[in-house]
Design a protein around this motif. Structure first.
Motif, PDB file in Angstrom:
ATOM      1  N   PHE A  38       0.835  -1.210   0.000  1.00 33.83           N
ATOM      2  CA  PHE A  38       0.000   0.000   0.000  1.00 33.83           C
ATOM      3  C   PHE A  38       0.865   1.253   0.000  1.00 33.83           C
ATOM      4  CE2 PHE A  38      -3.543  -2.356   2.517  1.00 33.83           C
ATOM      5  CZ  PHE A  38      -3.887  -3.037   1.365  1.00 33.83           C
ATOM      6  N   VAL A  39       1.882   1.244   0.843  1.00 33.93           N
ATOM      7  CA  VAL A  39       2.740   2.432   0.949  1.00 33.93           C
ATOM      8  C   VAL A  39       3.458   2.684  -0.365  1.00 33.93           C
ATOM      9  CG1 VAL A  39       4.752   3.410   2.100  1.00 33.93           C
ATOM     10  CG2 VAL A  39       3.040   2.187   3.433  1.00 33.93           C
ATOM     11  N   MET A  40       4.028   1.618  -0.938  1.00 35.30           N
ATOM     12  CA  MET A  40       4.780   1.803  -2.183  1.00 35.30           C
ATOM     13  C   MET A  40       3.860   2.261  -3.305  1.00 35.30           C
ATOM     14  SD  MET A  40       7.725  -1.118  -2.123  1.00 35.30           S
ATOM     15  CE  MET A  40       6.679  -2.418  -2.672  1.00 35.30           C
ATOM     16  N   LEU A  41       2.691   1.635  -3.377  1.00 36.21           N
ATOM     17  CA  LEU A  41       1.755   1.971  -4.446  1.00 36.21           C
ATOM     18  C   LEU A  41       1.299   3.422  -4.344  1.00 36.21           C
ATOM     19  CD1 LEU A  41      -0.086   0.844  -6.788  1.00 36.21           C
ATOM     20  CD2 LEU A  41      -1.837   0.606  -5.032  1.00 36.21           C
ATOM     21  N   THR A  42       0.864   3.816  -3.126  1.00 37.80           N
ATOM     22  CA  THR A  42       0.316   5.175  -3.005  1.00 37.80           C
ATOM     23  C   THR A  42       1.409   6.218  -3.203  1.00 37.80           C
ATOM     24  OG1 THR A  42       0.521   4.947  -0.607  1.00 37.80           O
ATOM     25  CG2 THR A  42      -1.646   4.618  -1.553  1.00 37.80           C
ATOM     26  N   LEU A  43       2.590   5.965  -2.652  1.00 37.51           N
ATOM     27  CA  LEU A  43       3.671   6.935  -2.833  1.00 37.51           C
ATOM     28  C   LEU A  43       4.076   7.000  -4.298  1.00 37.51           C
ATOM     29  CD1 LEU A  43       5.972   6.549   0.304  1.00 37.51           C
ATOM     30  CD2 LEU A  43       4.137   8.187  -0.136  1.00 37.51           C
ATOM     31  N   GLY A  44       4.137   5.837  -4.947  1.00 44.45           N
ATOM     32  CA  GLY A  44       4.470   5.804  -6.373  1.00 44.45           C
ATOM     33  C   GLY A  44       3.457   6.579  -7.197  1.00 44.45           C
ATOM     34  N   THR A  45       2.185   6.445  -6.805  1.00 40.84           N
ATOM     35  CA  THR A  45       1.116   7.114  -7.558  1.00 40.84           C
ATOM     36  C   THR A  45       1.233   8.634  -7.496  1.00 40.84           C
ATOM     37  OG1 THR A  45      -0.275   5.248  -6.959  1.00 40.84           O
ATOM     38  CG2 THR A  45      -1.382   7.121  -7.913  1.00 40.84           C
ATOM     39  N   LEU A  46       1.859   9.125  -6.435  1.00 40.34           N
ATOM     40  CA  LEU A  46       2.020  10.584  -6.304  1.00 40.34           C
ATOM     41  C   LEU A  46       2.666  11.184  -7.556  1.00 40.34           C
ATOM     42  CD1 LEU A  46       3.184  10.993  -2.595  1.00 40.34           C
ATOM     43  CD2 LEU A  46       0.989  11.638  -3.573  1.00 40.34           C
ATOM     44  N   PHE A  47       3.564  10.399  -8.198  1.00 40.10           N
ATOM     45  CA  PHE A  47       4.240  10.915  -9.395  1.00 40.10           C
ATOM     46  C   PHE A  47       3.281  11.057 -10.572  1.00 40.10           C
ATOM     47  CE2 PHE A  47       7.674   8.926  -6.971  1.00 40.10           C
ATOM     48  CZ  PHE A  47       8.525  10.004  -6.874  1.00 40.10           C
ATOM     49  N   TYR A  48       2.170  10.338 -10.484  1.00 38.68           N
ATOM     50  CA  TYR A  48       1.222  10.378 -11.600  1.00 38.68           C
ATOM     51  C   TYR A  48       0.127  11.414 -11.393  1.00 38.68           C
ATOM     52  CZ  TYR A  48       3.323   6.165 -13.473  1.00 38.68           C
ATOM     53  OH  TYR A  48       4.198   5.271 -14.007  1.00 38.68           O
ATOM     54  N   LEU A  49       0.210  12.125 -10.264  1.00 36.81           N
ATOM     55  CA  LEU A  49      -0.856  13.083  -9.975  1.00 36.81           C
ATOM     56  C   LEU A  49      -0.730  14.340 -10.816  1.00 36.81           C
ATOM     57  CD1 LEU A  49      -1.499  13.037  -6.144  1.00 36.81           C
ATOM     58  CD2 LEU A  49      -2.869  12.081  -7.980  1.00 36.81           C
ATOM     59  N   LYS A  50       0.496  14.689 -11.172  1.00 36.44           N
ATOM     60  CA  LYS A  50       0.731  15.932 -11.901  1.00 36.44           C
ATOM     61  C   LYS A  50      -0.012  15.901 -13.232  1.00 36.44           C
ATOM     62  CE  LYS A  50       4.384  19.130 -12.987  1.00 36.44           C
ATOM     63  NZ  LYS A  50       5.717  19.200 -13.559  1.00 36.44           N
ATOM     64  N   GLY A  51      -0.794  16.917 -13.475  1.00 33.39           N
ATOM     65  CA  GLY A  51      -1.564  16.974 -14.709  1.00 33.39           C
ATOM     66  C   GLY A  51      -2.581  15.861 -14.817  1.00 33.39           C
ATOM     67  N   PHE A  67      -8.436  -3.379  -7.922  1.00 30.46           N
ATOM     68  CA  PHE A  67      -8.420  -4.561  -7.062  1.00 30.46           C
ATOM     69  C   PHE A  67      -7.910  -4.282  -5.640  1.00 30.46           C
ATOM     70  CE2 PHE A  67      -8.433  -6.366 -11.325  1.00 30.46           C
ATOM     71  CZ  PHE A  67      -9.501  -7.224 -11.189  1.00 30.46           C
ATOM     72  N   MET A  68      -7.558  -3.024  -5.385  1.00 32.85           N
ATOM     73  CA  MET A  68      -6.971  -2.746  -4.065  1.00 32.85           C
ATOM     74  C   MET A  68      -7.956  -2.929  -2.921  1.00 32.85           C
ATOM     75  SD  MET A  68      -4.055  -2.619  -4.611  1.00 32.85           S
ATOM     76  CE  MET A  68      -3.329  -2.368  -3.034  1.00 32.85           C
ATOM     77  N   PHE A  69      -9.249  -2.838  -3.227  1.00 30.33           N
ATOM     78  CA  PHE A  69     -10.258  -3.055  -2.210  1.00 30.33           C
ATOM     79  C   PHE A  69     -10.118  -4.461  -1.616  1.00 30.33           C
ATOM     80  CE2 PHE A  69     -14.820  -4.441  -1.566  1.00 30.33           C
ATOM     81  CZ  PHE A  69     -14.878  -3.944  -0.284  1.00 30.33           C
ATOM     82  N   LEU A  70      -9.910  -5.434  -2.505  1.00 32.33           N
ATOM     83  CA  LEU A  70      -9.700  -6.809  -2.032  1.00 32.33           C
ATOM     84  C   LEU A  70      -8.469  -6.888  -1.152  1.00 32.33           C
ATOM     85  CD1 LEU A  70     -10.481  -8.987  -5.162  1.00 32.33           C
ATOM     86  CD2 LEU A  70     -11.824  -8.681  -3.092  1.00 32.33           C
ATOM     87  N   GLY A  71      -7.408  -6.192  -1.581  1.00 31.57           N
ATOM     88  CA  GLY A  71      -6.176  -6.166  -0.791  1.00 31.57           C
ATOM     89  C   GLY A  71      -6.435  -5.636   0.611  1.00 31.57           C
ATOM     90  N   ALA A  72      -7.273  -4.577   0.690  1.00 31.05           N
ATOM     91  CA  ALA A  72      -7.557  -3.982   2.000  1.00 31.05           C
ATOM     92  C   ALA A  72      -8.339  -4.959   2.880  1.00 31.05           C
ATOM     93  CB  ALA A  72      -8.335  -2.684   1.827  1.00 31.05           C
ATOM     94  N   ILE A  73      -9.279  -5.695   2.267  1.00 29.34           N
ATOM     95  CA  ILE A  73     -10.031  -6.689   3.048  1.00 29.34           C
ATOM     96  C   ILE A  73      -9.075  -7.734   3.600  1.00 29.34           C
ATOM     97  CG2 ILE A  73     -11.699  -8.573   2.915  1.00 29.34           C
ATOM     98  CD1 ILE A  73     -13.321  -7.018   1.004  1.00 29.34           C
ATOM     99  N   ILE A  74      -8.224  -8.268   2.706  1.00 30.35           N
ATOM    100  CA  ILE A  74      -7.293  -9.322   3.127  1.00 30.35           C
ATOM    101  C   ILE A  74      -6.398  -8.822   4.262  1.00 30.35           C
ATOM    102  CG2 ILE A  74      -5.316 -10.715   2.384  1.00 30.35           C
ATOM    103  CD1 ILE A  74      -6.652 -10.752  -0.421  1.00 30.35           C
ATOM    104  N   THR A  75      -5.908  -7.596   4.131  1.00 31.00           N
ATOM    105  CA  THR A  75      -4.989  -7.059   5.135  1.00 31.00           C
ATOM    106  C   THR A  75      -5.666  -6.924   6.489  1.00 31.00           C
ATOM    107  OG1 THR A  75      -4.151  -5.765   3.316  1.00 31.00           O
ATOM    108  CG2 THR A  75      -3.240  -5.292   5.472  1.00 31.00           C
ATOM    109  N   ASN A  76      -6.892  -6.370   6.494  1.00 32.17           N
ATOM    110  CA  ASN A  76      -7.608  -6.220   7.761  1.00 32.17           C
ATOM    111  C   ASN A  76      -7.864  -7.578   8.410  1.00 32.17           C
ATOM    112  OD1 ASN A  76      -8.668  -3.439   8.705  1.00 32.17           O
ATOM    113  ND2 ASN A  76      -8.746  -3.318   6.486  1.00 32.17           N
ATOM    114  N   GLN A  77      -8.298  -8.531   7.588  1.00 35.78           N
ATOM    115  CA  GLN A  77      -8.575  -9.864   8.126  1.00 35.78           C
ATOM    116  C   GLN A  77      -7.299 -10.503   8.667  1.00 35.78           C
ATOM    117  OE1 GLN A  77     -11.450 -11.655   8.247  1.00 35.78           O
ATOM    118  NE2 GLN A  77     -12.857 -10.399   7.084  1.00 35.78           N
ATOM    119  N   ALA A  78      -6.217 -10.417   7.867  1.00 37.26           N
ATOM    120  CA  ALA A  78      -4.971 -11.064   8.259  1.00 37.26           C
ATOM    121  C   ALA A  78      -4.455 -10.490   9.574  1.00 37.26           C
ATOM    122  CB  ALA A  78      -3.929 -10.904   7.152  1.00 37.26           C
ATOM    123  N   GLY A  79      -4.577  -9.175   9.721  1.00 34.02           N
ATOM    124  CA  GLY A  79      -4.104  -8.540  10.943  1.00 34.02           C
ATOM    125  C   GLY A  79      -4.816  -9.101  12.164  1.00 34.02           C
TER     126      GLY A  79
END
Lengths: 342, 474
Positions: free
Chosen positions: B338-351, B366-378
Motif C-alpha cells: 500500500f505504501v509503495m503503491l500510493t507513494l508511487g502514484t504521487l508521481f502520476y498526480l501531476k496533470g 483490485f486494491m479493495f480486495l487487498g484492503a479486506i485481506i490485510t484487515n482480516q490477516a491482521g
C-alpha cells in the motif's frame, strides 16, 4: 454512588425497559411478517413490506443493546441462559438473518414461484422467531434444571413443552395484532379495510390465548402463584393490561388508528412489564432447588462495574431519547406505497 | 472433533464474516463526511450525487453489520458461557457501552441519511453523516478496548465470589480508566481504525477506477478517487508507524505472540522473514528469506539483543506458529505494498496523469480486495497469536493474576453435535448473505451515481438502487 443491592435493582429495571422497548418496536415489524400471507395482491405485499422498511433494522438494534446490557449487568445469568437455550438462541439468530435475506431476495426476483418461496421464508422466519422468543419466556417462567454450576442442561424436547408453546402462540398472536395495528395506521383504502378484518381476528385469538395463559400460569408455576397473592403490583399490571386492551378495542371501533397503535404498544409494553414483575427478583428459576436460583443479586456484576454502567446510562439514554424522537418525527407521517423499496 | 475446536471454528467463521462490514462502514463514513462537507461548501450537485451513491453502499454494509453482529454478541453466551461469567464485569460493561453510545447513534442517523434526502436540509444531512461516522468509530472504540483488555488485562482483580454456596472466579474492575487505557488499547485502537480508513479509501479508489476504466461517471469518479487516494496514502503511511509501535508493545506484553509472528523458536538475536514456512517439528523456517538482526533492531534498537523465543514458555503456553506467522506476513506484505503503491502514484498526480494511466487504474480496481485481506490477516494474527489464552495472565501491582485459557472458557452444557450443526447452518446462511452482498454492491455500482435529471424512486437498506429511469418516462 449506590450499593450493590440498589444497583442490582436499577439494572434490573433498565434491562427490563430495554426488553420492553425491543418487544414493542420489533414486535410490530415481526407482526407485519406474521401477517404477510394475509395480503391478497402483489401490490399489497409490497406496501406491507415498505411500511416496515425504514424501521426494522433500527428496531433490531434494541435487541443488541438489550443483550449487551444483560451481559454487562448480569453476566452469570447471560451465560446460563444462552448456553442452556443454545438451540433456541441459534434458531433466533438464523431466523433474524434469514428474515433479512428473504426481504431482500423477494424484491430482486420477478419469477412468481421464486417470490412465493421467499414470501414463505419471510413469513416462516417471522413466525418462528416470535415463537422461539415466547418459548424462551415460557421456560423462564416454568424454571429450568439450574444446577450448582450456575448452568443448566435440558434437552430441546423438554424445552418445547406445552406451556412454553402456549406462550409462544400467545406472543405470536400479540405481535400479529400489534403489526396489524401498525398497518392499520400506515395503509389506506381497500387494503386498510382488509387489514381491519384481520385485526379483529387477531384480536379474538389473542384474547383467548392471553386469558388462557393467565389462567394456566397461576396453576402450572406454583412459585408464581405464590407471588400473586403477596404482590399487589401484579394485579395492578394485569388490570392495566385490561385497560390497554379495552382501549385498543374502543379505538378500533371508533376507527382511530393512532390510538389503536398506541394502545397495542401499551399492551405489549405492559405484558413485558408483567413478565419482569413475575420474575423479580429472580432471573432464572431453578427447578432442582429454589436456593440455586440466579437472582439479580447473585448473578450481577460487581458494584464498581454496575456504577460505571449506570453513569453511562445516565448520559446515554437521554441522548438516545432525544435523537430517536427527532428522527421518528421526520419519518412518522409518511405513508408507504407499492413502488417503495421492496 | 471436540467442542473446543468446533466452537473456535464457529467463532472464527462468524467473526471473519462480520469483520467484512464494520471496517467498510467506518472507512466509508470518513469518505462520506468529506464528500458531504464539500457539497455543503461548494453547493455543487455532483457532490450530492456522490454522497448519495456512497450512502447506498454504506447502508447495505451497515444492515449486514448489525445482522452478523447480533450473532457475535450471542455467541459469547451460547458457546463461551464460562468466559462470559469470568469477564462479564469488564467485557460486558464495554459491550453495554457500545450499545448505549454507538449503535443507536449510528442506526438512528443512518435512517436520516438513507431516507432523508428530500425531508431534511443539507446541513442536517451533513450533521447526520458526521454522527453516523462518529457512531461507527465509537463502536470500534469499545469493542477494541474490550479485546485489548483480554490481551493485556489491567485495572482489575480476580475475586472469588460465592454464588449459592459455590465459589466462582471472576475478573472485577478496580480502576475503570486503567481498564480502558490498558497497555495495548490505545495503540491497537489506532491501528485498527487506521486499517478501517485504508479500507474505505481503497473502496472509494476501486469503484472510481472501475468507472474511469469504463469511461463513465468521470466527474464523480475523479473526485471520489482523489478523496479515497488521499485517505489511503495518509493512513497507509500511518499504519506503518502504528504497526511498528504495536509490535514493540507486543514484544513486552505478549512475547509469545511476537515469537509466533516471526517464528522465533529459540531466544536469540532474531531477524525478520520476508516469507517462509515455519515448521514447529524441526523448529526452523523452511524456504524463507530472512533479514538477520532486523527484529532485534526494531524491538530493542540493537541487532544483537536477543528476542524472547518460544522456548521461554512451557509447551502448553505456546501459540500455534504457522497461522499467526503467515497472517502477520500477509498483513505486513500488503501494508508495504500500500505504501509503495500510493507513494508511487504521487508521481502520476501531476496533470491528472493517473486518470489516463490504465495499468495503474487496473491495480487500484483490485486494491479493495487487498484492503479486506490485510484487515482480516491482521486480526487473525492478533487473535491466534493470543492463544492458548482467551484472557492473558498478567501482573497487577506486583500480584500475579491468573489468565483464562480458551479451553476453560467454553459452555459446559453445550455438546459438539449442537455446535456442528450450528456451524453448518451458519455456513449456509452466510453463503447466502455473501451472495446478496456481492449482488447488491454490484448492482449499485452498475447503476452508478445519479446523473442530473434522473431521479431515484426507490431507496432502502437492501434495495437501494431502485428503479432508475422511471421518472424519465413521465
Amino acid at each position: 454512588m449506590f450499593d450493590h443491592t440498589t444497583l442490582s435493582m436499577i439494572w434490573f429495571v433498565i434491562t427490563g425497559l430495554l426488553l420492553l422497548a425491543y418487544l414493542v418496536l420489533d414486535g410490530f415489524d415481526l407482526g407485519v411478517g406474521i401477517l404477510h400471507p394475509v395480503a391478497r395482491t402483489e401490490e399489497d405485499r409490497q406496501i406491507m413490506m415498505n411500511a416496515i422498511g425504514p424501521f426494522w433494522n433500527g428496531n433490531e438494534v434494541w435487541l443488541v443493546t438489550f443483550a449487551g446490557v444483560l451481559f454487562g449487568a448480569f453476566p452469570v445469568a447471560y451465560a446460563a441462559l444462552l448456553s442452556g437455550f443454545y438451540i433456541l438462541f441459534m434458531l433466533i439468530l438464523f431466523c433474524l438473518i434469514f428474515r433479512a435475506v428473504s426481504l431482500e431476495f423477494r424484491s430482486q426476483v420477478s419469477n412468481k414461484l421464486c417470490r412465493f418461496f421467499w414470501d414463505g421464508c419471510f413469513w416462516f422466519s417471522s413466525v418462528l422467531v416470535t415463537m422461539v422468543f415466547g418459548i424462551i419466556i415460557g421456560n423462564s417462567i416454568l424454571g429450568v434444571p439450574l444446577s450448582e454450576n450456575q448452568t443448566f442442561m435440558q434437552s430441546i424436547g423438554d424445552q418445547l413443552n406445552l406451556y412454553s408453546i402456549l406462550i409462544g402462540a400467545c406472543l405470536t398472536s400479540l405481535f400479529a395484532l400489534h403489526g396489524s395495528m401498525f398497518l392499520f395506521l400506515k395503509t389506506e383504502g381497500e387494503l386498510k379495510k382488509h387489514i381491519h378484518t384481520w385485526t379483529k381476528r387477531a384480536f379474538a385469538i389473542f384474547l383467548v390465548l392471553f386469558l388462557t395463559t393467565l389462567f394456566v400460569t397461576s396453576d402450572i408455576a406454583p412459585r408464581i402463584s405464590e407471588q400473586v397473592s403477596t404482590r399487589p403490583l401484579l394485579w395492578f399490571l394485569v388490570s392495566l393490561c385490561g385497560v390497554a386492551i379495552a382501549s385498543m378495542f374502543v379505538s378500533l371501533l371508533r376507527d382511530h388508528p393512532t390510538c389503536a397503535f398506541l394502545s397495542s404498544s401499551c399492551t405489549v409494553g405492559v405484558i413485558s412489564l408483567l413478565f419482569c414483575a413475575v420474575m423479580y427478583p429472580t432471573l432464572i428459576y431453578s427447578r432442582i432447588d429454589p436456593s440455586l436460583d440466579l437472582t439479580i443479586y447473585n448473578a450481577s456484576s460487581g458494584e464498581k462495574s454496575l456504577n460505571i454502567m449506570f453513569i453511562f446510562a445516565l448520559i446515554g439514554f437521554p441522548l438516545i431519547m432525544t435523537y430517536t424522537f427527532v428522527i421518528y418525527r421526520v419519518f412518522w407521517k409518511s405513508k408507504p406505497n407499492s413502488n417503495g423499496e421492496y | 472433533m471436540d467442542v473446543e475446536i468446533l466452537s473456535r471454528l464457529q467463532f472464527a467463521l462468524t467473526i471473519m464474516f462480520h469483520y467484512l462490514f464494520p471496517p467498510l462502514t467506518i472507512g466509508l463514513g470518513m469518505v462520506m463526511v468529506i464528500i458531504e462537507m464539500m457539497w455543503l461548501k461548494s453547493g455543487d450537485i455532483t457532490w450530492k450525487h456522490a454522497a448519495r451513491f456512497w450512502t447506498r453502499i454504506f447502508a447495505i454494509n451497515f444492515a449486514l453489520g448489525v445482522a452478523t453482529g447480533i450473532v457475535m454478541e450471542f455467541e459469547f453466551g451460547t458457546n463461551w458461557a464460562a468466559y462470559s461469567t469470568f469477564v462479564g464485569d469488564v467485557f460486558g460493561s464495554a459491550l453495554a457501552a457500545e450499545g448505549i453510545f454507538a449503535f443507536f447513534l449510528e442506526s438512528g442517523f443512518l435512517a436520516v441519511l438513507v431516507f432523508g434526502w428530500d425531508r431534511v436540509g443539507p446541513k442536517f444531512h451533513c450533521f447526520s453523516t458526521i454522527m453516523v461516522f462518529l457512531g461507527s468509530c465509537f463502536s470500534a472504540v469499545w469493542i477494541v478496548v474490550a479485546n485489548s483488555w483480554q490481551q493485556t488485562p489491567a485495572g482489575y482483580h480476580i475475586v472469588e465470589t460465592m454464588v449459592n454456596g459455590v465459589p466462582m472466579l471472576r475478573a472485577e474492575i478496580t480502576d475503570f480508566w486503567d481498564m480502558v487505557f490498558n497497555p495495548s488499547s490505545t495503540i491497537r485502537l489506532t491501528h485498527t481504525l487506521i486499517g478501517c480508513f485504508i479500507m474505505g479509501g481503497f473502496a472509494s479508489c476501486s469503484v472510481s477506477a472501475f468507472y474511469l476504466l469504463k469511461g463513465i461517471h468521470e466527474k464523480f469518479a475523479k473526485r471520489s478517487f482523489l478523496i479515497g487516494f488521499t485517505i489511503a496514502t495518509v493512513f497507509s503511511l500511518a499504519a506503518l508507524g502504528t504497526g511498528h509501535f504495536q509490535a514493540v508493545k507486543v514484544a513486552t506484553t505478549q512475547p509469545a505472540k511476537l515469537a509466533a509472528f516471526e517464528a522465533v523458536y529459540e531466544t536469540k538475536a532474531a531477524g525478520i522473514h520476508l516469507w517462509g514456512w515455519p515448521n514447529s517439528e524441526t523448529k526452523t523456517v523452511e524456504g524463507g528469506v530472512e533479514i538477520p538482526g532486523l527484529l532485534s533492531f526494531l524491538v530493542h534498537g540493537n541487532t544483537t539483543t536477543p528476542v524472547t523465543g518460544l522456548d521461554a514458555f512451557p509447551e502448553e503456553d505456546r501459540p500455534n506458529v504457522w497461522i499467526p506467522f503467515q497472517a502477520f506476513h500477509i498483513m505486513v506484505g500488503f501494508g508495504t505494498l500500500f505504501v509503495m503503491l500510493t507513494l508511487g502514484t504521487l508521481f502520476y498526480l501531476k496533470g491528472s496523469k493517473i486518470f489516463r494511466t490504465r495499468w495503474l487504474l487496473r491495480i487500484y480496481m483490485f486494491m479493495f480486495l487487498g484492503a479486506i485481506i490485510t484487515n482480516q490477516a491482521g486480526w487473525i494474527a492478533a487473535e491466534t497469536g493470543r492463544q492458548p489464552w482467551v484472557v492473558y495472565p498478567s501482573v497487577q501491582n506486583g500480584v500475579e493474576m491468573a489468565g483464562l485459557r480458551t479451553s476453560d472458557g467454553l459452555s459446559d452444557v453445550v455438546v459438539a453435535s449442537q455446535v456442528a450443526w450450528s456451524i453448518a447452518l451458519f455456513a449456509l446462511i452466510y453463503g447466502l448473505l455473501f451472495c446478496i452482498w456481492v449482488y447488491v454492491i454490484k448492482r449499485i455500482i452498475q447503476d452508478g451515481p445519479i446523473d442530473d435529471g434522473v431521479a431515484i424512486s426507490r431507496e432502502s437498506f437492501f434495495n437501494p438502487s431502485g428503479q432508475r429511469g422511471a421518472s424519465k418516462d413521465v
